[in-house]
Design a protein around this motif. Sequence first.
Motif: not given
Lengths: 189, 264
Positions: B59-62, B131-132, B134-136, B138, B146
């Motif tokens: 995963p990559a941070m937007p 998924w998203n 979790v990323l948000e 972070r 990031p």
Amino acid sequence: MGAGAEAEEPVDRELLRRMQRGEEAALEALYARYAGLVYTLALRVVGDGELAREVLQDTFLRSWDGADSYDAARGRVAWWLMGIARNGAVDLLRSRPHQARLREQGRLSQALAAADASASPAVAIATSAITNALATLSPAQRAAIELAYYGGLTQTEIARELNEPVGTIKSRTRDAMERLRKALGPRDR
Amino acid sequence: MTADHHDDIAADLAAYALGSLSAAERARVDAHLATCTDCADQIARYREIVGALPLALVPAMPPRAGWDRVRAALHARADAPSRPLSVPADADESHAPRRATARTGGQRVVRWARIARWPAIAAVLVALGMWNVVLERRLASSPAPPEVEALSRRPGRLVILQGAERPNASARIFVAVDGHHGHMAISGLNPLPRARTYQLWFVPKNAPAESGATFGVDARGRAWVTITVARSLDDVRAIFVTEEPAPGSRRPAGKPLLAADAWR
């Protein structure tokens, strides 16, 4: 797990219906759900953060414009969105002098890498399912999938890159997809 | 429709779902799909797989201000936002915009929904929504902007290694366009005992050999390896694979088992 999966799609389709009515909040909700995955896919294809940001923005603008062209019979909203992202990224890759856009970048640490250990069980299971399925492929089969999907190359272009017959590449691609299908699908009786 | 024609089309379905056909080939498949439910079913199955492929990526941070940019672009546009664009429904790039109504066929809608019940696919689809999130989370908790590691990408260079000591072995190195990352696909090497490892080397023109990766192969002699390319291939005079004591050597001690003649 199946019931949970089916619960996701009505949410996405409702967001699309609201987007068709011009509700910006619905687009923002769709962005919140999928921006990470879209950006990850875009970055994988174009290999440049700035270009990936362009693809990210373009993807959601296109989803807004094309909300009423989404065809539920063709698959999930998420896959439709990934298709827009992937195609936009490949188009960008083909249309710009890619090497000229790259800047000298040192290797950067990925902030999320350490955090993956604490990812939710569902995410871990899903990632594991796809990763395990891909691990069943031979290196050549995996290369065929990656060159096609992330590389944006046609079968003929892949054949030229690898100096192999087009027929061989097509067979390899089909065999790879069949392996993935068997790894992810129900067991054959 | 002849059987040969159907078989020809069937051979292209996987590539179609991956978006890897030329425009002419795509049009041919599109025409066939309009009349063949078997092939349409197959495409539906492949689309579910293709859609899930990105989940295997790291995963990559937007970008933090990503939504702000989208909203700003939306507001700045002169065109009416409801103007439909011809957007592809998925990677197979079918461009016919269609209304998402029940007229598309309940049976066709059921087709992919049935596939979505496959256990592994179901797990994937549930995770999409999380998924998203979790990323948000972070992103929101990260104290600094990031940073994203450069991922392997469309190959900038391709290097083919043949078996110098192992005639049946071969490897292909795909070096990313940034020149520093890549992957190597190997086949035909023998599995090694624990105390031994294979090692990839890049030998610069005026410096000692540099390690690109250490790896083992599976029971069938295959491996898919992430590699590091410390310098431009234009500054490299030799690329080869040796067998070394585990966990690897500082300098190559073994004979080259696979070697590249030339690269572009």
